[in-house]
Design a protein around this motif. Structure first.
Motif, mmCIF file in Angstrom:
data_model
loop_
_atom_site.group_PDB
_atom_site.id
_atom_site.type_symbol
_atom_site.label_atom_id
_atom_site.label_comp_id
_atom_site.label_asym_id
_atom_site.label_seq_id
_atom_site.Cartn_x
_atom_site.Cartn_y
_atom_site.Cartn_z
ATOM 1 N N GLN A 191 0.839 -1.202 0.000
ATOM 2 C CA GLN A 191 0.000 0.000 0.000
ATOM 3 C C GLN A 191 0.880 1.261 0.000
ATOM 4 O O GLN A 191 2.007 1.241 0.506
ATOM 5 C CB GLN A 191 -0.855 0.049 1.275
ATOM 6 C CG GLN A 191 -1.793 -1.125 1.421
ATOM 7 C CD GLN A 191 -3.234 -0.705 1.313
ATOM 8 O OE1 GLN A 191 -3.600 0.134 0.510
ATOM 9 N NE2 GLN A 191 -4.076 -1.283 2.162
ATOM 10 N N TRP A 192 0.293 2.335 -0.528
ATOM 11 C CA TRP A 192 0.904 3.651 -0.321
ATOM 12 C C TRP A 192 0.600 4.077 1.116
ATOM 13 O O TRP A 192 -0.500 3.866 1.612
ATOM 14 C CB TRP A 192 0.289 4.690 -1.260
ATOM 15 C CG TRP A 192 0.424 4.399 -2.734
ATOM 16 C CD1 TRP A 192 -0.587 4.104 -3.590
ATOM 17 C CD2 TRP A 192 1.615 4.398 -3.502
ATOM 18 N NE1 TRP A 192 -0.111 3.908 -4.852
ATOM 19 C CE2 TRP A 192 1.236 4.083 -4.848
ATOM 20 C CE3 TRP A 192 2.966 4.629 -3.229
ATOM 21 C CZ2 TRP A 192 2.167 4.006 -5.886
ATOM 22 C CZ3 TRP A 192 3.885 4.536 -4.266
ATOM 23 C CH2 TRP A 192 3.481 4.232 -5.580
ATOM 24 N N ILE A 193 1.563 4.709 1.745
ATOM 25 C CA ILE A 193 1.376 5.265 3.086
ATOM 26 C C ILE A 193 1.695 6.754 3.000
ATOM 27 O O ILE A 193 2.715 7.141 2.424
ATOM 28 C CB ILE A 193 2.333 4.626 4.110
ATOM 29 C CG1 ILE A 193 2.266 3.098 4.045
ATOM 30 C CG2 ILE A 193 2.053 5.146 5.515
ATOM 31 C CD1 ILE A 193 0.941 2.492 4.433
ATOM 32 N N VAL A 194 0.808 7.574 3.552
ATOM 33 C CA VAL A 194 1.010 9.019 3.500
ATOM 34 C C VAL A 194 1.064 9.567 4.919
ATOM 35 O O VAL A 194 0.252 9.198 5.767
ATOM 36 C CB VAL A 194 -0.135 9.692 2.710
ATOM 37 C CG1 VAL A 194 -0.047 11.214 2.827
ATOM 38 C CG2 VAL A 194 -0.076 9.268 1.254
ATOM 39 N N ARG A 195 2.018 10.445 5.158
ATOM 40 C CA ARG A 195 2.026 11.209 6.417
ATOM 41 C C ARG A 195 1.550 12.611 6.068
ATOM 42 O O ARG A 195 2.155 13.300 5.251
ATOM 43 C CB ARG A 195 3.434 11.268 7.001
ATOM 44 C CG ARG A 195 3.492 11.993 8.366
ATOM 45 C CD ARG A 195 4.897 11.976 8.954
ATOM 46 N NE ARG A 195 5.821 12.716 8.136
ATOM 47 C CZ ARG A 195 7.061 12.333 7.875
ATOM 48 N NH1 ARG A 195 7.540 11.208 8.346
ATOM 49 N NH2 ARG A 195 7.854 13.073 7.110
ATOM 50 N N ASP A 196 0.465 13.012 6.682
ATOM 51 C CA ASP A 196 -0.141 14.319 6.353
ATOM 52 C C ASP A 196 0.532 15.449 7.129
ATOM 53 O O ASP A 196 1.418 15.191 7.961
ATOM 54 C CB ASP A 196 -1.654 14.270 6.549
ATOM 55 C CG ASP A 196 -2.052 14.172 8.019
ATOM 56 O OD1 ASP A 196 -3.210 13.793 8.282
ATOM 57 O OD2 ASP A 196 -1.220 14.456 8.906
ATOM 58 N N PRO A 197 0.137 16.700 6.900
ATOM 59 C CA PRO A 197 0.811 17.823 7.577
ATOM 60 C C PRO A 197 0.713 17.764 9.099
ATOM 61 O O PRO A 197 1.548 18.338 9.797
ATOM 62 C CB PRO A 197 0.087 19.068 7.042
ATOM 63 C CG PRO A 197 -0.447 18.641 5.719
ATOM 64 C CD PRO A 197 -0.786 17.197 5.869
ATOM 65 N N GLU A 198 -0.297 17.066 9.621
ATOM 66 C CA GLU A 198 -0.419 16.950 11.077
ATOM 67 C C GLU A 198 0.385 15.784 11.627
ATOM 68 O O GLU A 198 0.383 15.534 12.828
ATOM 69 C CB GLU A 198 -1.898 16.747 11.473
ATOM 70 C CG GLU A 198 -2.731 18.033 11.386
ATOM 71 C CD GLU A 198 -3.037 18.407 9.943
ATOM 72 O OE1 GLU A 198 -3.377 17.498 9.154
ATOM 73 O OE2 GLU A 198 -2.921 19.591 9.591
ATOM 74 N N GLY A 199 1.041 15.069 10.756
ATOM 75 C CA GLY A 199 1.854 13.944 11.202
ATOM 76 C C GLY A 199 1.090 12.647 11.308
ATOM 77 O O GLY A 199 1.628 11.648 11.808
ATOM 78 N N ASN A 200 -0.172 12.639 10.844
ATOM 79 C CA ASN A 200 -0.953 11.398 10.865
ATOM 80 C C ASN A 200 -0.620 10.547 9.646
ATOM 81 O O ASN A 200 -0.355 11.063 8.564
ATOM 82 C CB ASN A 200 -2.449 11.717 10.845
ATOM 83 C CG ASN A 200 -2.832 12.576 12.026
ATOM 84 O OD1 ASN A 200 -2.446 12.294 13.162
ATOM 85 N ND2 ASN A 200 -3.583 13.638 11.780
#
Lengths: 923, 125
Positions: free
Chosen positions: B76-85
């Motif tokens: 899977q792709w994993i994304v870390r968003d601007p809030e760090g989630n």
């Protein structure tokens, strides 16, 4: 006027887009800095050749014998499969820096045979083995070889034995700027019939994946007519194009998108990905390609069986003319691949011959003319669209320079102002598929033989705000834009200006003025950054001469202290002279530049004097040896000359420029100020040539070397046991074969020995060697200097050449002799051998190889064999300029006309009569 | 260079306070962490921007950036968003709309993916 010259004029005067389509694809996009998103900057391994067939590029494209528009939106290239390879041959294979025993190296045979400057006609040859391409053998055998052994080349694998290979010729001919004929001719050189899958491919560079609001282009199949198959390409910015394919070809469609399953382990969003055509052709997977016949990458699939000794031809056409318009415009029954195709192709071939006949001196032999033409073909084929938005690249790496939370980038952190998106002349599109600033200055010397407008634009490009750093530094190369290249841009600028002035009667003064302003920024950067002590003695690091020093000149010295570089200081002296030349030229009509001319006159003298006077008795000039050396200044104040006899010590000879005295005559107050400056500082001229002394025709000479020093340096330079080889001037004196220079520091030995071939260390990547071999660009600069000295000293100044031979030559004859030796690298000698090919029998003897020329990066110091990058018509293409110059120039012209006569000879175009037929390989 | 010194004398007197002040402002030896920001650390210490008695690790900027990864174990792709989630994204047309929360563990191997794949995945930041 030839048809090609007319096209060049149309391009300049009417903005006709003749250069819009050209060979702007790279030969290698994988393994470049731009595509590197690794943490540590491991560009070679981050995006490998193995990944390249499956992974969409971010910043460019590569392909075999490829063309594109000048923004690389739409690309066309060849793909091949011999039925045995594990992969479709879509791009050239080679070893990375760490895989090879002498640094990165392409392991293919391909030749740039011909090109006109507008690319109205081009020709490329690729030699494709019929056996399985020995990828693993090349990697494994090379890995086992040491630096003391030769490189393992493709011909060494035996894959060309019994001539079991295809010669695949690709020719392009433009009917109009947007209508390109493509003819692919496949010759079977082997003893048996052999099958070849010919897969000409058309695709869009992937821009839609990397932008927030993308405009997505599309390729789709149209209904064809009998005898041809048609695909349409549509891009919102490019418009519509059509690829007409001969016969009832099978058209295969997919997307130019990453095979995420293969590269990242994540299932593909679409089944049609970058390597789908490879999958279809090689693995036979029919479902790999889109049955709806649309996508962003397509290919025409031909299966040819070619009999031994026979050939087959496939024709295509890439055009902006729609099928309906073609039929209605040209009358019923006219097809894009019909009889007119042959007429246009033949016409463009003939016009290419006529163009080259017009610029080739009639005194050249057919072989010399062939060398000149292929050198220029290589220069023109080595153009590439280079895209690199450094700010965006840093941002994508998490190194956005304007964000508080950012990672450090492994390189180019301070070059975020740069947006490069232009067609640029590359040193070598496989080994160095990126521009290098000082290389480019030499490229222009050769390119202006065929396309002065393009040459001017190249020089101007490096000075634009999208390239030049705000602090005035000119970018070096993508591995480190902040590295320091020798400042040769001003020299190339004034040369190019004079050439145009000779051709047209007047030069482009506005171009010269704007270049001068920017070069002034660069000059000031040098003065403020590279003169550590403020005493007009310059550093600069390795300055393009890689491993020439006993220490790595770009690293902290093991002794501590600093290095006062003879080459760095000489470059700056020459830079002053070039800026003085430009200022003098501009001051002929604009008095504002007279002051700048005086400034550079004085600044040159400060620098020249510093080379001899600085530090008391430890200046760069060694009176005992009669040579210049770098000076090591130790932390305890002691100084020592590093007595390596190398090109570093010859470069001060290059800082020589003759002046006619027009400035002083026009501006008497400038002359007075200059005389007063000299009178107040007699010590300045005590150890250099006195600029007040008049030479032939009242000329003045700016030179570091006075006559005594000049003779002493020339004695070594022209000594065949030192610098003078049968094939030009060596980068290191042969003296060091028996007398290596050795220094011991901290228990470690540092040694410089004469090494005529490849490097024996990994210093600077190990793929380049300045400890002996012959390098074309510095030879060209020495030739330039000799002609300057000749214009001043005239026929009465003679030297023994070679030293010890008893034969006296004036300096024109010496320059001509060096040029002849350089050209002899490529020209067949009396036994029919070309020294450039050394002991490679196939290249020497086989009629299908022997007239196809490779222009290497540098050459064996004793036997002239080609070394380093094999398609570096970058600066090695300067040989074309040298061949042309000495066939066009007479020494008395220099004595009478001064240096402008060199420009006049350089600008000379032959009459309309064709030169003797040129011997080109079989069509 | 060694780590920052954490010594602070107990029961400080005026002379001890002076000694501490001199040490704080570089009038004696001050140890720094030896990172690229060493000179900046000196400012932090000298100007009381940070407490010289405490060991404060430098913030890792890379942990605060939007980033794309791949987890090969779950493909899977994993994304870390601007809030760090962290989020997983499926391989569909508009993956962000189909995201699921994701919690990497100590054993998770997240392989970085180049930043330009954010646009390919149509991430809204």
């Amino acid at each position: 006027m030839t048809a090609e010259q007319d096209r060049l004029d149309q391009a300049r005067e009417q903005n006709a887009p003749w250069r819009k389509w050209g060979p702007y694809l790279s030969e290698r996009q994988w393994g470049t800095v731009r595509e590197d998103y690794s943490e540590g900057g491991d560009a070679w391994n981050y995006f490998s050749h193995d990944q390249a067939r499956s992974r969409a590029y971010r910043w460019g494209e590569d392909g075999l014998a490829g063309i594109s528009d000048d923004k690389m939106r739409l690309c066309f290239a060849l793909a091949l499969w011999n039925g045995k390879d594990p992969i479709l041959k879509e791009r050239l294979f080679g070893l990375t820096n760490s895989e090879s025993n002498h640094g990165e190296d392409v392991k293919e045979y391909y030749f740039y045979l011909d090109s006109t400057p507008t690319h109205s006609y081009m020709k490329y040859l690729y030699k494709y083995p019929q056996a399985a391409f020995p990828y693993a053998d090349l990697v494994e055998t090379s890995r086992r070889r040491s630096r003391q052994e030769f490189e393992y080349e493709l011909v060494d694998t035996g894959v060309f034995n019994e001539d079991r290979y295809f010669d695949v010729f690709v020719e392009y001919a433009k009917e109009s700027p947007e209508d390109i004929l493509i003819q692919i001719t496949v010759h079977n050189r082997g003893p048996e019939a052999a099958e070849l899958h010919l897969v000409p491919t058309l695709w869009f560079r992937n821009q839609w994946s990397w932008h927030a609001n993308p405009d997505r282009p599309v390729l789709c199949q149209l209904e064809g007519t009998p005898g041809e198959t048609v695909a349409e390409a549509f891009d919102p910015q490019l418009g519509r194009r059509y690829l007409y394919c001969e016969g009832d070809a099978t058209l295969l469609f997919t997307e130019n998108e990453t095979n995420t399953q293969r590269i990242f382990g994540v299932p593909n969003r679409t089944p049609y990905v970058k390597d789908s055509i490879h999958d279809y052709v090689v693995s036979g997977r029919q479902s790999a390609v889109n049955p709806e016949k649309r996508g962003t990458k397509m290919a025409a699939h031909y299966r040819l069986t070619v009999n031994p000794g026979q050939s087959q031809v496939v024709r295509l056409r890439l055009s902006d003319v729609a099928p309906a318009a073609l039929a209605s415009g040209n009358g019923a029954g006219v097809t894009p691949l019909g009889s007119r195709f042959e007429d246009v192709l033949n016409a463009r071939r003939k016009e290419a011959d006529e163009f080259y006949a017009s610029i080739t001196p009639r005194s050249l032999t057919p072989d010399q003319a062939n060398v000149m033409r292929q050198a220029l073909a290589g220069m023109l084929w080595s153009k590439q669209f280079y895209l690199y938005d450094v700010d965006k690249w840093l941002e994508e790496r998490g190194s956005d320079p304007f964000k508080a939370t950012r990672k450090a980038a492994p390189r180019n952190d301070h070059w975020h102002h740069m947006y490069n998106g232009d067609v640029i002349s590359m040193p070598d599109k496989w080994e160095y598929p990126w521009y290098a600033a000082w290389d480019l200055a030499f490229h222009v010397l050769a390119l202006t033989l065929v396309d002065p407008d393009f040459g001017k634009k190249q020089l101007k490009l490096m000075l634009k705000e999208r390239y030049m750093h705000p602090n005035g530094q000119i970018p070096a190369y993508e591995w480190n834009f902040g590295d320091v290249n020798p400042p040769v841009h001003a020299w190339s600028t004034i040369f190019t200006y004079r050439l145009e002035k000779a051709q047209k009667g007047e030069g482009d003064r506005e171009w010269l003025k704007s270049s001068f302003q920017k070069l002034l920024l660069n000059f000031t950067w040098w003065v403020n950054r590279k003169d550590r002590s403020g005493r007009n003695v310059f550093e600069g690091g390795f300055l393009g001469l890689d491993n020439i020093g006993v220490f790595d000149r770009s690293a902290p010295l093991p002794t501590g202290g600093c290095l006062e570089q003879a080459d760095g200081t000489a470059w700056m002296a020459l830079f002053c002279q070039n800026m003085l030349e430009i200022a003098v030229e501009l001051a002929s009509t604009d008095p504002d530049y007279a002051d700048m001319a005086l400034k550079f006159s004085e600044h040159f003298l400060w620098i020249a004097s510093a080379m001899s006077h600085l530090g008391g008795d430890t200046g760069m000039w060694d009176e005992e040896d009669g040579f210049f050396y770098d000076v090591l200044r130790l932390p305890n104040g002691q100084a020592q000359r590093l007595k390596v006899r190398s090109m570093v010590g010859l470069l001060p000879l290059c800082a020589a420029t003759v002046f006619e005295g027009t400035l002083m005559a026009k501006y008497p107050e400038i002359a007075e100020r200059f005389q007063a400056f000299l009178a107040a500082r007699p010590e300045l001229c005590a150890a250099i040539h006195d600029p007040r002394k008049l030479g032939v025709a009242g000329r003045r000479l700016a030179s570091i070397l006075d006559e005594t020093k000049l003779r002493r340096v020339l004695a070594k330079m022209l000594d065949e046991n030192e610098f003078l080889s049968p094939y030009g001037l060596r980068s290191l004196s042969r003296y060091h074969a028996d007398h290596p220079y050795v220094v011991h520091v901290g228990g470690q030995e540092y040694r410089v020995s004469y090494l005529p071939a490849e490097s024996d260390t990994g210093m600077f990547g190990g793929n380049s060697n300045w400890r002996g071999p012959i390098w074309m660009p510095v030879n060209a600069l020495i030739i330039r200097a000799l002609l300057q000295y000749y214009g001043y000293y005239g026929n009465d100044f003679t030297v023994e050449c070679p030293t010890g031979s008893g034969r006296q030559m004036n300096l024109y004859q010496v320059a001509e002799e060096i040029s002849r030796r350089l050209a002899n690298i490529f020209v067949r000698d009396s036994s029919g051998r070309r020294p450039v090919y050394g002991g490679a029998g196939k290249f020497q003897d086989d009629p299908h190889w022997r007239d196809c020329l490779l222009f290497y990066e540098y050459f064996h110091g004793d036997n002239g064999a080609g070394l380093g990058a094999s398609h570096q018509t970058g600066w090695t293409g300067v040989v074309a300029r040298l061949i042309h110059l000495f066939a066009s120039l007479k020494p008395e012209q220099i004595l009478q006309g001064g240096k402008k006569s060199v420009a006049e000879a350089g600008a000379r175009v032959q009459g309309a009569e064709l030169a003797p037929a040129v011997n080109t390989p079989t069509r | 260079m060694g780590k920052k010194s954490t010594t602070t004398p107990a029961g400080s007197t005026e002379s001890e306070g002076l000694t501490r002040l001199l040490r704080q402002h570089g009038c004696g030896s001050i140890q720094f962490t030896g990172a690229d920001n060493t000179l900046y650390e000196r400012h932090l210490v000298s100007d009381n921007c940070s407490d010289a008695t405490k060991e404060e690790p430098m913030p890792d900027p890379s942990k605060q950036l939007v980033a794309v990864f791949v987890d090969r174990s779950c493909r899977q792709w994993i994304v870390r968003d601007p809030e760090g989630n962290f989020w997983t994204l499926p391989s569909v047309e508009l993956p962000w709309e189909k995201r699921q929360p994701y919690q990497p563990t100590a054993e998770t191997e997240l392989e970085p993916v180049p930043g330009h794949y954010k646009d390919m995945l149509r991430l809204p930041f």
